[in-house]
Structures are given as C-alpha cells and as structure tokens.
Enzyme design. Sequence first.
Site, PDB file in Angstrom:
ATOM      1  CB  ALA A  47      59.745  54.998  34.023  1.00  0.00           C
ATOM      2  N   GLY A  50      61.418  58.727  30.020  1.00  0.00           N
ATOM      3  CA  GLY A  50      60.353  58.571  29.042  1.00  0.00           C
ATOM      4  C   GLY A  50      60.514  57.378  28.137  1.00  0.00           C
ATOM      5  CD  GLU A 116      66.343  59.569  28.966  1.00  0.00           C
ATOM      6  OE1 GLU A 116      66.798  58.645  29.643  1.00  0.00           O
ATOM      7  OE2 GLU A 116      65.148  59.668  28.657  1.00  0.00           O
ATOM      8  CG  ASP A 220      59.995  37.684  43.175  1.00  0.00           C
ATOM      9  OD1 ASP A 220      61.044  37.577  43.824  1.00  0.00           O
ATOM     10  OD2 ASP A 220      59.031  38.383  43.534  1.00  0.00           O
ATOM     11  CG  HIS A 241      70.565  55.849  36.203  1.00  0.00           C
ATOM     12  ND1 HIS A 241      71.071  57.114  36.394  1.00  0.00           N
ATOM     13  CD2 HIS A 241      69.584  55.980  35.267  1.00  0.00           C
ATOM     14  CE1 HIS A 241      70.406  57.962  35.612  1.00  0.00           C
ATOM     15  NE2 HIS A 241      69.508  57.298  34.910  1.00  0.00           N
ATOM     16  NE  ARG A 288      70.956  55.016  31.836  1.00  0.00           N
ATOM     17  CZ  ARG A 288      69.661  54.803  31.755  1.00  0.00           C
ATOM     18  NH1 ARG A 288      69.170  53.614  32.010  1.00  0.00           N
ATOM     19  NH2 ARG A 288      68.853  55.770  31.397  1.00  0.00           N
ATOM     20  CG  HIS A 349      68.552  52.177  36.324  1.00  0.00           C
ATOM     21  ND1 HIS A 349      67.595  52.878  37.008  1.00  0.00           N
ATOM     22  CD2 HIS A 349      68.293  52.381  34.998  1.00  0.00           C
ATOM     23  CE1 HIS A 349      66.779  53.482  36.149  1.00  0.00           C
ATOM     24  NE2 HIS A 349      67.171  53.186  34.920  1.00  0.00           N
ATOM     25  NE  ARG A 384      67.218  49.934  30.138  1.00  0.00           N
ATOM     26  CZ  ARG A 384      66.702  51.082  30.563  1.00  0.00           C
ATOM     27  NH1 ARG A 384      65.984  51.837  29.748  1.00  0.00           N
ATOM     28  NH2 ARG A 384      66.902  51.487  31.786  1.00  0.00           N
ATOM     29  CG  LEU A 390      59.215  52.756  30.113  1.00  0.00           C
ATOM     30  CD1 LEU A 390      58.986  54.258  30.295  1.00  0.00           C
ATOM     31  CD2 LEU A 390      58.320  51.981  31.086  1.00  0.00           C
TER      32      LEU A 390
HETATM   33  P1  FAD Z   1      57.714  46.315  36.408  1.00  0.00           P
HETATM   34  O1  FAD Z   1      57.180  47.609  35.997  1.00  0.00           O
HETATM   35  O2  FAD Z   1      58.780  46.310  37.433  1.00  0.00           O
HETATM   36  O3  FAD Z   1      56.506  45.424  36.929  1.00  0.00           O
HETATM   37  C1  FAD Z   1      56.755  44.171  37.524  1.00  0.00           C
HETATM   38  C2  FAD Z   1      55.516  43.739  38.241  1.00  0.00           C
HETATM   39  O4  FAD Z   1      55.652  42.398  38.678  1.00  0.00           O
HETATM   40  C3  FAD Z   1      55.208  44.540  39.493  1.00  0.00           C
HETATM   41  O5  FAD Z   1      53.837  44.774  39.519  1.00  0.00           O
HETATM   42  C4  FAD Z   1      55.608  43.606  40.625  1.00  0.00           C
HETATM   43  O6  FAD Z   1      54.928  43.850  41.806  1.00  0.00           O
HETATM   44  C5  FAD Z   1      55.210  42.276  40.017  1.00  0.00           C
HETATM   45  N1  FAD Z   1      55.891  41.115  40.592  1.00  0.00           N
HETATM   46  C6  FAD Z   1      57.207  40.895  40.724  1.00  0.00           C
HETATM   47  N2  FAD Z   1      57.429  39.697  41.282  1.00  0.00           N
HETATM   48  C7  FAD Z   1      56.217  39.131  41.496  1.00  0.00           C
HETATM   49  C8  FAD Z   1      55.787  37.918  42.059  1.00  0.00           C
HETATM   50  N3  FAD Z   1      56.639  36.998  42.537  1.00  0.00           N
HETATM   51  N4  FAD Z   1      54.463  37.665  42.132  1.00  0.00           N
HETATM   52  C9  FAD Z   1      53.552  38.582  41.705  1.00  0.00           C
HETATM   53  N5  FAD Z   1      53.917  39.766  41.167  1.00  0.00           N
HETATM   54  C10 FAD Z   1      55.232  40.035  41.065  1.00  0.00           C
HETATM   55  N6  FAD Z   1      62.828  52.807  31.323  1.00  0.00           N
HETATM   56  C11 FAD Z   1      62.568  53.569  30.262  1.00  0.00           C
HETATM   57  O7  FAD Z   1      62.404  53.073  29.155  1.00  0.00           O
HETATM   58  N7  FAD Z   1      62.460  54.923  30.408  1.00  0.00           N
HETATM   59  C12 FAD Z   1      62.632  55.552  31.599  1.00  0.00           C
HETATM   60  O8  FAD Z   1      62.502  56.747  31.698  1.00  0.00           O
HETATM   61  C13 FAD Z   1      62.936  54.749  32.732  1.00  0.00           C
HETATM   62  N8  FAD Z   1      63.153  55.320  33.934  1.00  0.00           N
HETATM   63  C14 FAD Z   1      63.320  54.523  35.023  1.00  0.00           C
HETATM   64  C15 FAD Z   1      63.441  55.106  36.279  1.00  0.00           C
HETATM   65  C16 FAD Z   1      63.522  54.325  37.408  1.00  0.00           C
HETATM   66  C17 FAD Z   1      63.638  54.954  38.756  1.00  0.00           C
HETATM   67  C18 FAD Z   1      63.508  52.912  37.277  1.00  0.00           C
HETATM   68  C19 FAD Z   1      63.579  52.044  38.479  1.00  0.00           C
HETATM   69  C20 FAD Z   1      63.434  52.324  36.023  1.00  0.00           C
HETATM   70  C21 FAD Z   1      63.342  53.118  34.897  1.00  0.00           C
HETATM   71  N9  FAD Z   1      63.243  52.560  33.627  1.00  0.00           N
HETATM   72  C22 FAD Z   1      63.002  53.354  32.545  1.00  0.00           C
HETATM   73  C23 FAD Z   1      63.178  51.108  33.448  1.00  0.00           C
HETATM   74  C24 FAD Z   1      61.709  50.717  33.293  1.00  0.00           C
HETATM   75  O9  FAD Z   1      60.928  51.489  34.157  1.00  0.00           O
HETATM   76  C25 FAD Z   1      61.491  49.263  33.617  1.00  0.00           C
HETATM   77  O10 FAD Z   1      62.446  48.461  32.995  1.00  0.00           O
HETATM   78  C26 FAD Z   1      60.109  48.835  33.135  1.00  0.00           C
HETATM   79  O11 FAD Z   1      59.148  49.686  33.692  1.00  0.00           O
HETATM   80  C27 FAD Z   1      59.845  47.404  33.518  1.00  0.00           C
HETATM   81  O12 FAD Z   1      58.506  47.112  33.288  1.00  0.00           O
HETATM   82  P2  FAD Z   1      57.965  45.667  33.604  1.00  0.00           P
HETATM   83  O13 FAD Z   1      56.519  45.685  33.341  1.00  0.00           O
HETATM   84  O14 FAD Z   1      58.814  44.672  32.949  1.00  0.00           O
HETATM   85  O15 FAD Z   1      58.256  45.489  35.184  1.00  0.00           O
HETATM   86  C1  SIN Z   2      66.257  58.112  33.420  1.00  0.00           C
HETATM   87  O1  SIN Z   2      65.292  58.868  33.376  1.00  0.00           O
HETATM   88  O2  SIN Z   2      67.423  58.492  33.565  1.00  0.00           O
HETATM   89  C2  SIN Z   2      66.019  56.654  33.315  1.00  0.00           C
HETATM   90  C3  SIN Z   2      65.827  56.314  31.912  1.00  0.00           C
HETATM   91  C4  SIN Z   2      65.971  54.854  31.674  1.00  0.00           C
HETATM   92  O3  SIN Z   2      66.277  54.074  32.564  1.00  0.00           O
HETATM   93  O4  SIN Z   2      65.773  54.474  30.523  1.00  0.00           O
END
Ligand code: FAD
Ligand code: SIN
Length: 527
Positions: A47, A50, A116, A220, A241, A288, A349, A384, A390
Amino acid sequence: MIKTNYLVIGSGVAGLTFSIKIAEEFPDKIITIVTKGNEDESNTKYAQGGVAVVLDNKEDSFHKHIEDTLIAGDGLCDKAVVELVITEGPQRLHELIHWGANFDVKSNGNFDLGKEGGHSEYRVVHHKDITGYEIERALVKRVNQLKNITVLTHHFAVDLITEHHLKLKKKRNLSCYGAYVLNQKTEEIITINAQNTILASGGIGSVYGHTTNPTIATGDGIAMAYRAKATIKDMEFVQFHPTAIYTSEYGSSFLISEAVRGFGAYLRDKKGNRFMPNYDTRAELASRDIVSQSIDKELKKSGDPHVYLDCTHLNTEDFIKHFPTIYQKCKSLQIDIAKDWIPVVPASHYLCGGIIVDENGSTSISNLFSCGETSRTGLHGANRLASNSLLEALVYAHNIFRFLSTQTAQFLPVEIPAWNDEGTKINQEHILIKHNLKELQSLMRNYVGIVRSNNRLRKAITKLHVIHKEVEELYKTSKKNTSLCELRNMVNVAHLIIHQSLERKENKGGYFNIDNVNHDLNCLTKR
Ligand code: FAD
Ligand code: SIN
C-alpha cells in the site's frame, strides 16, 4: 490435529490487527495465524497512498469524508457502515501508532496529509510512499512479541471445515470448525480445529494477471467461503487502478500512487493533451472508476497501449521527498520524472465485493468471521474511495475482536475427519496448471475487463466452463499443491465475477456494461 481458540487465515493488516487485539486482551487464549508465503507478504505491504482519516485538519469533518465515500460508491454504499467506519478511524489509527507505526508529520508536528481521487480534503495519513510496508512492519513486530500467537508461515488454507466434511446423522445449520491447511514445504495437509475462524486472506488481483497486487492475491478466502456456501456479493465491482506502470508483459505491475495526482501530476495522451478535464470537473482527481474508464475510452479511441502521467512541472526535490520509492522505481526503468512522462495503464487493483459480513464481521456461517479485502461490508458500494481499505480492515478487525470478547466459545462436539487424499497422485504435468492459469487470466482481461458486454460475459462463461472442467479433474486426481489450489480458487472467483456481472442490470461505479440501459459511454462526461 492442531486445536486453537482462534484460527486467523492471513497476515495482512486485517488478520494481524485482529490477532494482536485478541491476544492482548486474553493472554490465556491461543491464536494461530496461517499464512501462505512469508509472514509479511500481503497486499498490505505494498500500500502506498495511506489511510484516510479525519484528524486535526480544521477544514475537514467526518461529514465530508462520509459524503466523499458515498459519492465514490455511486449510491450503493451502506450509509450506516460508512458512518461507523469513518467515525472510528481516528481511534484505530492511534492504535496503530501505539503499536509502533510511524506516519509523516510536518515541521509543526501535525500529520502531513495527502489527497487522492474522490477526496474533497487533504486527509490521507501516510509514511512516504510505503505506508503499507510501515504498517505491516509494525504489526508483525507486535505479533512476534505476543507469546500466545503462533504464526505458521508457508501454510496454505485449502478448505474451511464445515458440516459438508462431517458425517452427521442430524442436519445442522452451517458452522465453521477450522480449516484444512497445506504445509507448503512438506505438502502435507493438516487439520486445524478452531472455536472461531477469521478469514482475512485479502484480494483477487491475480485473477486478471495484470494487477497492482502481488501474486498471492488469488481470492482463496472468497473461493473457500463460496464452496462452503457462505453468501458472496458485489463481485462485479472489481476496481481498476488508473496508473500502474505500463510494461509490455502482463503480471504484477508497479503502482504509481494516486497521491501523485493529488500532488499535482497530469494524465496526458501521447500528443500531450490533458484528457481528464473532458470527463469530469475534478479532472485527474475524479474517483478511480471514472479515471480508469476514461483512460480505457481514450486507449480504445487511439489504439495506443498506454497513456502518460506527467510530473515534469512538479518540484522534483519535493517529489523525491514524498515519493522516494516511486522516484527510484522510475529511475530504474530509465524514466526521469523531472523530464519524462511515465507510461501508465489501468490494472486490476481491489475487490469491492466479497464475503458478506455484518457490523461484527460475522458471515452467514456460524463461527466464521471475515475482515479486510476478502469481506464485503457495504462500505465501498460500487467503487471504493482511495485509502478507505486499510481503514476498513482496521475497523472490522476491531469489530470482530469486540464482538468475540463478549462471547463464550467452545469447541463444537464433532469428530473431524483427517484430510482424505485417497486416489490422488503427484501431478506430473505441472505445465497444465500454468496453461490453464494463463488462459484464465487472458479470459478475464479480454472478456471481463473495465468495460463489459453481455456478449463477452456469455462467451466468458463458455470458455471458463472448459477451464473449470480441466482444473476440477486435475484437482480430484492430484496430490494438492499451492499452484493447483490457487488456480482452482481463481476459477471459482472468476465464476462469481462473471455471473454477478451478468446479474447487474445498471451501470454503477466500477461496473460498466455497454448493454445496460444507462450504457452511454458519454455518461462518463462531466459526472
Ligand atoms: P492482505 O494484506 O492482502 O493479506 C492477506 C493475507 O492472507 C496475506 O498474508 C496472504 O498471504 C494470506 N493468504 C491469502 N490466501 C491464503 C491462504 N489460502 N492460506 C493462508 N494464507 C493466505 N489501500 C488503502 O487503504 N490505502 C492505500 O494506500 C493502498 N494502496 C495500495 C497499493 C497497492 C499496490 C495495493 C496492491 C493495494 C493497496 N491498497 C491500499 C489496498 C490495501 O492494501 C488492501 O486492500 C489491504 O491491505 C488488504 O488487507 P488484508 O489484510 O485484507 O489482505
Ligand atoms: C494509491 O496509493 O494510489 C492506492 C490507494 C488505494 O488503493 O487506496
């Protein structure tokens, strides 16, 4: 068999936050986190922009953040959920800070707030352009300090254990008893029996191949919940994105944060025209869905493979201070942001839909909870708002914690059979998994992309059917490994996206079908 009070599937912001809270509150309870790959590999880690939170900015208010979220969601957000998440934001952020996460502050000590797309105010708290990395670092550190949390890395949850696996005489309502988990190193499947299971397994970006997500994002959790008959909703709302760096190969693509447009960067076509003001009065800072759909329209018109992000008019020193990782990444690709435009293209994204949960994170299956990107809370509606993800993960991890803190849990009195792999053998043709994966990803990009049509969606169903048949056959006859299980899950997720797309008869937010009544692409103009 492992017995645990709480089984947490996933070690991103959602899974780790819940684990820390419950472990701190109940030192006598055992929390087991399973995660495929390393403990910090997740979407969270990447991410950039922020966390959107209303803090001490005098111009801002909860009301404004709520309105921005509702507008971005294009009429489909659950207002009560929006209010809940946004008003809880400051408390949840302060907990993160308490656990050691650092966010940028200005010389006067106030947070350095970014802006943003879709935000009417500066309210995005960040750590340079690696906010997720910093959050994940702090959470992993705290988890490792807590003695009652065990993290099983390289452990892949294959299936949730429900009544479907039990030989019961009497019919019962669906409950979750834990999960079958593949030790990815030994390829042995173990049984984890839990009083409560929390699915926090993140997003689905890999289903499209071209994505800002790391390769672990294979949906998954959603696929497991779907097979277990949990209710899944809003899968048609895949968020693209607008600005992933263009490369000629498909795969995980580096993101240029929306915060760069918040900092003043322009989108241009190859002739240098700024096209976004033609589509939306907010221009590059429209939400977006609008920016991605506008770029898609420009690319279809011109036949070009990408558009450009122009940062050349910005102060380079300030840019490097705010976005050091983006600057370095561009440099490594021989792009000097002070002189060159960055070639960018939309990429898959984020998933706005997922497993339906209520305000406590409860799914439609007893003892099964979900938070983070895997879940569908009603916060995002059809699209979104940037940096609300986050925040949502933090708030719902807390809500599940708060709810479970009030419950007396017990192990349900059932006999859980061990994983049965009779009749399976080691798959000698790994290449079949690779071929099917490539076909699936190309199908999703070409038939289920930013702009859809009923014709393409129906063709997608026919093509997916062929892949599904082959993958199921492989699955039934092979010893399980990670790539096979992931492929099977991605086929399930693709099925849900395609079918729920066809069910939506009106274009909203990130969903655009040329066969819908409000199909006119010009409706993008000046929204
Ligand atoms: P994740 O952080 O994806 O964690 C999922 C976990 O589950 C991982 O550890 C994975 O290995 C595990 N897992 C998956 N399947 C299995 C399985 N079958 N068995 C065991 N473990 C498994 N959002 C914002 O609010 N602000 C931002 O600035 C922002 N920037 C982003 C930039 C990028 C490049 C990306 C990709 C996303 C961004 N997002 C942002 C979105 C945000 O990062 C995610 O939506 C958020 O982090 C998801 O968190 P989570 O804990 O749900 O999943
Ligand atoms: C970004 O930094 O553009 C990603 C932010 C988000 O997915 O919320």
